[in-house]
Design a protein around this motif. Structure first.
Motif, PDB file in Angstrom:
ATOM      1  N   ASN A  74     -21.050  -3.920  17.929  1.00  0.00           N
ATOM      2  CA  ASN A  74     -20.467  -3.331  17.244  1.00  0.00           C
ATOM      3  C   ASN A  74     -20.266  -3.469  15.953  1.00  0.00           C
ATOM      4  O   ASN A  74     -20.040  -4.496  15.758  1.00  0.00           O
ATOM      5  CB  ASN A  74     -19.043  -2.969  18.021  1.00  0.00           C
ATOM      6  CG  ASN A  74     -18.675  -2.307  19.052  1.00  0.00           C
ATOM      7  OD1 ASN A  74     -20.004  -1.230  19.983  1.00  0.00           O
ATOM      8  ND2 ASN A  74     -17.675  -2.265  20.112  1.00  0.00           N
ATOM      9  N   TYR A 123     -17.102   1.484  13.149  1.00  0.00           N
ATOM     10  CA  TYR A 123     -15.594   2.186  12.804  1.00  0.00           C
ATOM     11  C   TYR A 123     -15.350   1.529  11.850  1.00  0.00           C
ATOM     12  O   TYR A 123     -16.379   0.747  10.831  1.00  0.00           O
ATOM     13  CB  TYR A 123     -14.957   0.840  14.296  1.00  0.00           C
ATOM     14  CG  TYR A 123     -14.814   1.466  15.376  1.00  0.00           C
ATOM     15  CD1 TYR A 123     -14.092   1.680  15.638  1.00  0.00           C
ATOM     16  CD2 TYR A 123     -15.591   0.242  15.708  1.00  0.00           C
ATOM     17  CE1 TYR A 123     -14.449   2.408  17.220  1.00  0.00           C
ATOM     18  CE2 TYR A 123     -16.037   0.863  17.125  1.00  0.00           C
ATOM     19  CZ  TYR A 123     -15.314   1.366  18.136  1.00  0.00           C
ATOM     20  OH  TYR A 123     -15.546   1.965  18.709  1.00  0.00           O
ATOM     21  N   ALA A 153     -16.580  -6.218  17.929  1.00  0.00           N
ATOM     22  CA  ALA A 153     -17.700  -6.384  16.650  1.00  0.00           C
ATOM     23  C   ALA A 153     -17.894  -7.694  15.647  1.00  0.00           C
ATOM     24  O   ALA A 153     -16.401  -7.984  15.631  1.00  0.00           O
ATOM     25  CB  ALA A 153     -16.576  -5.072  15.108  1.00  0.00           C
ATOM     26  N   LEU A 173     -11.710  -4.426  18.482  1.00  0.00           N
ATOM     27  CA  LEU A 173     -12.856  -3.432  18.311  1.00  0.00           C
ATOM     28  C   LEU A 173     -14.322  -4.182  18.732  1.00  0.00           C
ATOM     29  O   LEU A 173     -15.331  -3.591  19.048  1.00  0.00           O
ATOM     30  CB  LEU A 173     -13.454  -2.854  17.527  1.00  0.00           C
ATOM     31  CG  LEU A 173     -12.020  -2.285  16.267  1.00  0.00           C
ATOM     32  CD1 LEU A 173     -12.178  -1.483  15.438  1.00  0.00           C
ATOM     33  CD2 LEU A 173     -12.065  -1.132  17.877  1.00  0.00           C
ATOM     34  N   LEU A 205      -8.681  -7.141  13.686  1.00  0.00           N
ATOM     35  CA  LEU A 205      -9.399  -5.643  13.912  1.00  0.00           C
ATOM     36  C   LEU A 205     -10.527  -5.960  14.855  1.00  0.00           C
ATOM     37  O   LEU A 205     -11.257  -5.471  15.806  1.00  0.00           O
ATOM     38  CB  LEU A 205      -9.588  -4.743  12.596  1.00  0.00           C
ATOM     39  CG  LEU A 205      -9.536  -3.220  13.025  1.00  0.00           C
ATOM     40  CD1 LEU A 205      -8.623  -2.931  14.272  1.00  0.00           C
ATOM     41  CD2 LEU A 205      -9.693  -2.155  11.840  1.00  0.00           C
ATOM     42  N   ALA A 206     -11.747  -6.662  13.537  1.00  0.00           N
ATOM     43  CA  ALA A 206     -12.493  -7.351  14.165  1.00  0.00           C
ATOM     44  C   ALA A 206     -13.078  -7.751  15.956  1.00  0.00           C
ATOM     45  O   ALA A 206     -13.484  -6.721  16.792  1.00  0.00           O
ATOM     46  CB  ALA A 206     -13.766  -7.992  13.956  1.00  0.00           C
ATOM     47  N   VAL A 229     -19.299  -7.242  10.369  1.00  0.00           N
ATOM     48  CA  VAL A 229     -18.003  -7.058   9.291  1.00  0.00           C
ATOM     49  C   VAL A 229     -19.215  -6.844   8.725  1.00  0.00           C
ATOM     50  O   VAL A 229     -19.361  -7.539   7.679  1.00  0.00           O
ATOM     51  CB  VAL A 229     -16.856  -7.685   9.842  1.00  0.00           C
ATOM     52  CG1 VAL A 229     -15.788  -7.383   8.292  1.00  0.00           C
ATOM     53  CG2 VAL A 229     -16.712  -7.975  11.141  1.00  0.00           C
ATOM     54  N   LYS A 234     -12.912   7.207  13.610  1.00  0.00           N
ATOM     55  CA  LYS A 234     -13.147   6.254  13.536  1.00  0.00           C
ATOM     56  C   LYS A 234     -12.458   5.231  12.663  1.00  0.00           C
ATOM     57  O   LYS A 234     -12.761   3.347  12.569  1.00  0.00           O
ATOM     58  CB  LYS A 234     -14.494   5.950  13.709  1.00  0.00           C
ATOM     59  CG  LYS A 234     -15.532   6.306  13.697  1.00  0.00           C
ATOM     60  CD  LYS A 234     -15.578   5.990  15.403  1.00  0.00           C
ATOM     61  CE  LYS A 234     -16.572   6.418  16.366  1.00  0.00           C
ATOM     62  NZ  LYS A 234     -16.707   5.824  17.381  1.00  0.00           N
ATOM     63  N   GLY A 270     -12.481  -0.050   8.843  1.00  0.00           N
ATOM     64  CA  GLY A 270     -10.632  -0.386   8.901  1.00  0.00           C
ATOM     65  C   GLY A 270      -9.914  -0.442   7.372  1.00  0.00           C
ATOM     66  O   GLY A 270     -11.185  -0.620   6.540  1.00  0.00           O
ATOM     67  N   LEU A 329     -17.792  -3.177  12.195  1.00  0.00           N
ATOM     68  CA  LEU A 329     -16.629  -2.604  11.046  1.00  0.00           C
ATOM     69  C   LEU A 329     -16.801  -2.917   9.799  1.00  0.00           C
ATOM     70  O   LEU A 329     -17.404  -3.634   9.288  1.00  0.00           O
ATOM     71  CB  LEU A 329     -15.520  -3.480  11.997  1.00  0.00           C
ATOM     72  CG  LEU A 329     -14.253  -3.847  11.230  1.00  0.00           C
ATOM     73  CD1 LEU A 329     -13.565  -2.086  11.461  1.00  0.00           C
ATOM     74  CD2 LEU A 329     -12.925  -5.220  11.526  1.00  0.00           C
ATOM     75  N   TYR A 337      -9.429   2.588  11.241  1.00  0.00           N
ATOM     76  CA  TYR A 337      -8.287   2.490  11.912  1.00  0.00           C
ATOM     77  C   TYR A 337      -7.520   1.519  10.549  1.00  0.00           C
ATOM     78  O   TYR A 337      -8.149   0.459  10.030  1.00  0.00           O
ATOM     79  CB  TYR A 337      -8.377   0.496  12.442  1.00  0.00           C
ATOM     80  CG  TYR A 337      -8.994   1.605  14.027  1.00  0.00           C
ATOM     81  CD1 TYR A 337      -7.699   1.309  15.071  1.00  0.00           C
ATOM     82  CD2 TYR A 337     -10.346   1.906  13.965  1.00  0.00           C
ATOM     83  CE1 TYR A 337      -8.597   1.485  16.271  1.00  0.00           C
ATOM     84  CE2 TYR A 337     -10.404   2.068  15.226  1.00  0.00           C
ATOM     85  CZ  TYR A 337      -9.569   2.147  16.471  1.00  0.00           C
ATOM     86  OH  TYR A 337     -10.652   2.270  17.950  1.00  0.00           O
TER      87      TYR A 337
END
Length: 293
Positions: free
Chosen positions: A150, A187, A254, A252, A248-249, A257, A233, A189, A152, A235
């Motif tokens: 994923n 995603y 992720a 999620l 957050l990573a 990054v 998506k 952030g 971020l 945050y």
């Protein structure tokens, strides 16, 4: 074949495998050619006796030949099925070589293994590339590699500056394209800054700052999120970016990054860094750094 190539920089035989694995994945996904450059350099100024130009050249040739002999079997094994070229270079500063000695317009990104050890998250060369890379820089974490990950993107949505908006635009465009190629989730952030002092004094509350946080953003930044269908998506969290983004990573899942490299440069950056550098110091993920241009 895509005209934009991938450029792999190798400064350590020990950590070369990770960058080659990532390069292969990206090359096969995008039908790209890979250029590999491995660097070696030895300072001869401290030698007690002087070396002639011929002796210096012989020393360089010997070191580069040894480097090539160590890497060729690894490269051949890891990049089977890929189109690639491999060369060695005698250069003290690969980041300078990157900025001065090649046409960076030929490349989509630079790929390098980032050095994570018990003492630091990056080598000195990693930091130099982060600060001065003229094109996208992918730093692959050397302690793991996964085929699917994923993503971020760390965005700065509070600023009305055109440069910030354009950088956010580039991050989103790059991230969405990358996510589509790798079949993963993208995603974004954004951190609403909260002064730790005011928070601790009870003068500012995180929950209050998040009420209608999106509607408080500059219109151009709101529209950027809406136009890319990222409202669900995105945050938005309150706090310090260097704490919020790594957290957050992890939440999620992720493993990549994306961060835009805008901030201080020169001596000031080397001494105190910028927000992006503070975030990166706490991340153990793969990193994709996009320069302002």
């Amino acid at each position: 074949m895509d005209k934009k190539k991938l450029l792999v920089l190798i400064d350590s035989v020990e950590f070369a495998k990770t960058s080659l694995q990532h390069a292969k994945q990206k090359a096969l996904q995008g039908n790209k050619h890979i250029d590999i450059v491995a660097f070696s350099f030895e300072e001869t100024g401290n030698i007690l006796f002087s070396l002639s130009p011929e002796q210096l050249l012989a020393l360089q040739d010997k070191c580069l030949a040894s480097l090539r002999a160590q890497l060729e079997p690894l490269i051949s094994a890891e990049l089977e099925g890929c189109s690639y070229t491999f060369q060695t270079a005698w250069h003290e500063a690969p980041e300078q070589w990157l900025n001065e000695d090649i046409n960076t317009d030929d490349y989509e990104m630079v790929i390098k293994t980032r050095h994570i050890d018990s003492d630091s998250q990056f080598s000195e060369l990693d930091w130099q590339l982060i600060r001065f890379t003229p094109i996208a820089l992918y730093l692959a974490a050397d302690n793991k590699w996964r085929k699917h990950t994923n993503i971020l993107a760390a965005l700065d949505l509070a600023s009305e500056k055109t440069a910030k908006h354009k950088l956010n635009q580039s991050i989103i465009k790059y991230g969405l394209a990358y996510a589509q190629r790798t079949d993963c989730e993208f995603y974004a952030g954004y951190t609403v800054y909260i002064s730790p002092i005011l928070r601790d004094l009870g003068l500012v509350f995180s929950e209050e700052q998040l009420v209608n946080a999106f509607e408080k953003l500059p219109q151009s930044q709101q529209q950027l999120i809406i136009d890319n269908n990222l409202r669900d998506k995105l945050y938005i969290k309150a706090g310090l970016p260097e704490q919020v983004i790594p957290s957050l990573a992890a939440k999620l899942n992720a493993d990549l990054v994306i961060i835009g490299s805008v901030g201080n440069v020169g001596i000031k950056a080397k001494l105190i860094g910028n927000t992006a550098e503070k975030i990166m110091r706490l991340l153990k993920t793969d990193l994709l750094i996009l320069p302002p241009n």
